[in-house]
Write a protein that holds these residues in place. Structure first.
Motif, PDB file in Angstrom:
ATOM      1  N   PRO A  89      10.517 -21.216  -0.266  1.00  0.00           N
ATOM      2  CA  PRO A  89      10.458 -19.768  -0.001  1.00  0.00           C
ATOM      3  C   PRO A  89      10.330 -18.969  -1.302  1.00  0.00           C
ATOM      4  N   GLU A  90      10.957 -19.468  -2.358  1.00  0.00           N
ATOM      5  CA  GLU A  90      10.912 -18.746  -3.642  1.00  0.00           C
ATOM      6  C   GLU A  90       9.502 -18.772  -4.247  1.00  0.00           C
ATOM      7  N   THR A  91       8.874 -19.961  -4.263  1.00  0.00           N
ATOM      8  CA  THR A  91       7.529 -20.027  -4.858  1.00  0.00           C
ATOM      9  C   THR A  91       6.534 -19.248  -3.993  1.00  0.00           C
ATOM     10  N   LEU A  92       6.732 -19.320  -2.684  1.00  0.00           N
ATOM     11  CA  LEU A  92       5.831 -18.589  -1.788  1.00  0.00           C
ATOM     12  C   LEU A  92       5.998 -17.083  -1.977  1.00  0.00           C
ATOM     13  N   SER A  93       7.231 -16.646  -2.164  1.00  0.00           N
ATOM     14  CA  SER A  93       7.445 -15.201  -2.319  1.00  0.00           C
ATOM     15  C   SER A  93       6.757 -14.682  -3.585  1.00  0.00           C
ATOM     16  N   LEU A  94       6.707 -15.508  -4.630  1.00  0.00           N
ATOM     17  CA  LEU A  94       6.006 -15.093  -5.859  1.00  0.00           C
ATOM     18  C   LEU A  94       4.495 -14.985  -5.617  1.00  0.00           C
ATOM     19  N   LYS A  95       3.962 -15.966  -4.875  1.00  0.00           N
ATOM     20  CA  LYS A  95       2.528 -15.941  -4.559  1.00  0.00           C
ATOM     21  C   LYS A  95       2.181 -14.689  -3.733  1.00  0.00           C
ATOM     22  N   ILE A  96       3.045 -14.411  -2.773  1.00  0.00           N
ATOM     23  CA  ILE A  96       2.791 -13.270  -1.884  1.00  0.00           C
ATOM     24  C   ILE A  96       2.878 -11.959  -2.661  1.00  0.00           C
ATOM     25  N   ARG A  97       3.863 -11.859  -3.520  1.00  0.00           N
ATOM     26  CA  ARG A  97       4.019 -10.634  -4.318  1.00  0.00           C
ATOM     27  C   ARG A  97       2.776 -10.411  -5.193  1.00  0.00           C
ATOM     28  N   THR A  98       2.255 -11.499  -5.764  1.00  0.00           N
ATOM     29  CA  THR A  98       1.043 -11.389  -6.590  1.00  0.00           C
ATOM     30  C   THR A  98      -0.131 -10.873  -5.752  1.00  0.00           C
ATOM     31  N   LEU A  99      -0.250 -11.423  -4.547  1.00  0.00           N
ATOM     32  CA  LEU A  99      -1.321 -10.995  -3.632  1.00  0.00           C
ATOM     33  C   LEU A  99      -1.178  -9.505  -3.295  1.00  0.00           C
ATOM     34  N   GLU A 100       0.048  -9.086  -3.052  1.00  0.00           N
ATOM     35  CA  GLU A 100       0.290  -7.667  -2.725  1.00  0.00           C
ATOM     36  C   GLU A 100      -0.140  -6.774  -3.875  1.00  0.00           C
ATOM     37  N   HIS A 101       0.248  -7.168  -5.082  1.00  0.00           N
ATOM     38  CA  HIS A 101      -0.093  -6.333  -6.242  1.00  0.00           C
ATOM     39  C   HIS A 101      -1.602  -6.332  -6.502  1.00  0.00           C
ATOM     40  N   MET A 102      -2.271  -7.414  -6.121  1.00  0.00           N
ATOM     41  CA  MET A 102      -3.727  -7.476  -6.313  1.00  0.00           C
ATOM     42  C   MET A 102      -4.480  -6.605  -5.313  1.00  0.00           C
ATOM     43  N   TYR A 103      -4.008  -6.573  -4.062  1.00  0.00           N
ATOM     44  CA  TYR A 103      -4.851  -6.000  -3.009  1.00  0.00           C
ATOM     45  C   TYR A 103      -4.340  -4.731  -2.320  1.00  0.00           C
ATOM     46  N   PHE A 104      -3.047  -4.457  -2.371  1.00  0.00           N
ATOM     47  CA  PHE A 104      -2.521  -3.361  -1.538  1.00  0.00           C
ATOM     48  C   PHE A 104      -3.078  -2.004  -1.978  1.00  0.00           C
ATOM     49  N   SER A 105      -2.976  -1.704  -3.263  1.00  0.00           N
ATOM     50  CA  SER A 105      -3.392  -0.360  -3.703  1.00  0.00           C
ATOM     51  C   SER A 105      -4.888  -0.137  -3.466  1.00  0.00           C
ATOM     52  N   GLU A 106      -5.696  -1.153  -3.723  1.00  0.00           N
ATOM     53  CA  GLU A 106      -7.149  -1.004  -3.538  1.00  0.00           C
ATOM     54  C   GLU A 106      -7.501  -0.879  -2.049  1.00  0.00           C
TER      55      GLU A 106
END
Ligand code: GRF
Length: 189
Positions: A162-179
């Motif tokens: 869950p910890e490694t997945l949460s880091l991957k997901i957070r990275t994805l959010e920062h890459m795509y949410f604002s755009e």
């Protein structure tokens, strides 16, 4: 310029990313940030960027106050960036299809009341899924059930936690949410 409000309840890393990105945007003006918890980091970032910041405990009275504030400030979009409270019908009716949420998994699976934070990633791993991702969706009266606007995926490794997945997901959010929000307010999605 589209005036948006960002609502948060947690750490606010997505809100910080948006404050940064949109400070030079020709499309989006962050007119206010509302936090249902104390958040000095986001408060300071708002101060630095000249953005109004409000911390208020979420209750029936403050819900009305925040709705009034959004109307007074001529907000056209409300972005829920890690906001954990249920948005009341009165709010949704005032901003029809103009409230957007991000969920840290691929809806319609792994959503609903109580599905937030690590619980989501634990459930994804327990389900033996080979992938997870993020869902950006409209908000309706039920947790995580509004129409999906965009999803972005990431693969799971056999030894994923869950910890490694949460880091991957957070990275994805920062890459795509604002755009994605930019594309949405421009009418491209
Ligand atoms: C994100 O994982 C988002 O998907 C979920 O809450 C988290 C918020 O993170 N809804 P942060 O507060 O932006 O750091």
């Amino acid at each position: 310029m589209r005036r948006i409000a960002i609502f948060i309840s947690g750490e606010g890393s997505n809100a910080l990313k948006m404050l940064d990105e949109y400070s030079s945007s020709q499309t989006i003006d962050v007119a206010l940030v509302y936090s249902s918890k104390h958040n000095l980091k986001v408060q300071n970032a708002c101060k630095e960027k000249g953005v109004e910041f409000h911390f208020l405990t979420w209750n029936l009275k403050t819900q009305e106050d925040i709705l009034g504030l959004c109307i007074k400030k001529d907000i056209s979009w409300v972005v829920l960036a890690g906001f954990l409270k249920l948005i009341p019908e009165s709010f949704i009716d005032s901003f029809p299809n103009k409230i957007v949420n991000i969920h840290p998994a691929l809806l319609p699976k792994f959503g609903g009341k109580g599905m937030y934070g690590m619980r989501v990633h634990e459930a994804v791993i327990a389900s033996k899924s080979s992938e997870s991702g993020i869902s950006i969706h409209f908000v309706n009266g039920a947790y995580d059930e509004g129409q999906i606007i965009a999803q972005f995926k990431v693969g799971l490794e056999p030894n994923e936690t869950p910890e490694t997945l949460s880091l991957k997901i957070r990275t994805l959010e920062h890459m795509y949410f604002s755009e994605t929000v930019v594309q949405l307010v421009q009418g491209n999605l």
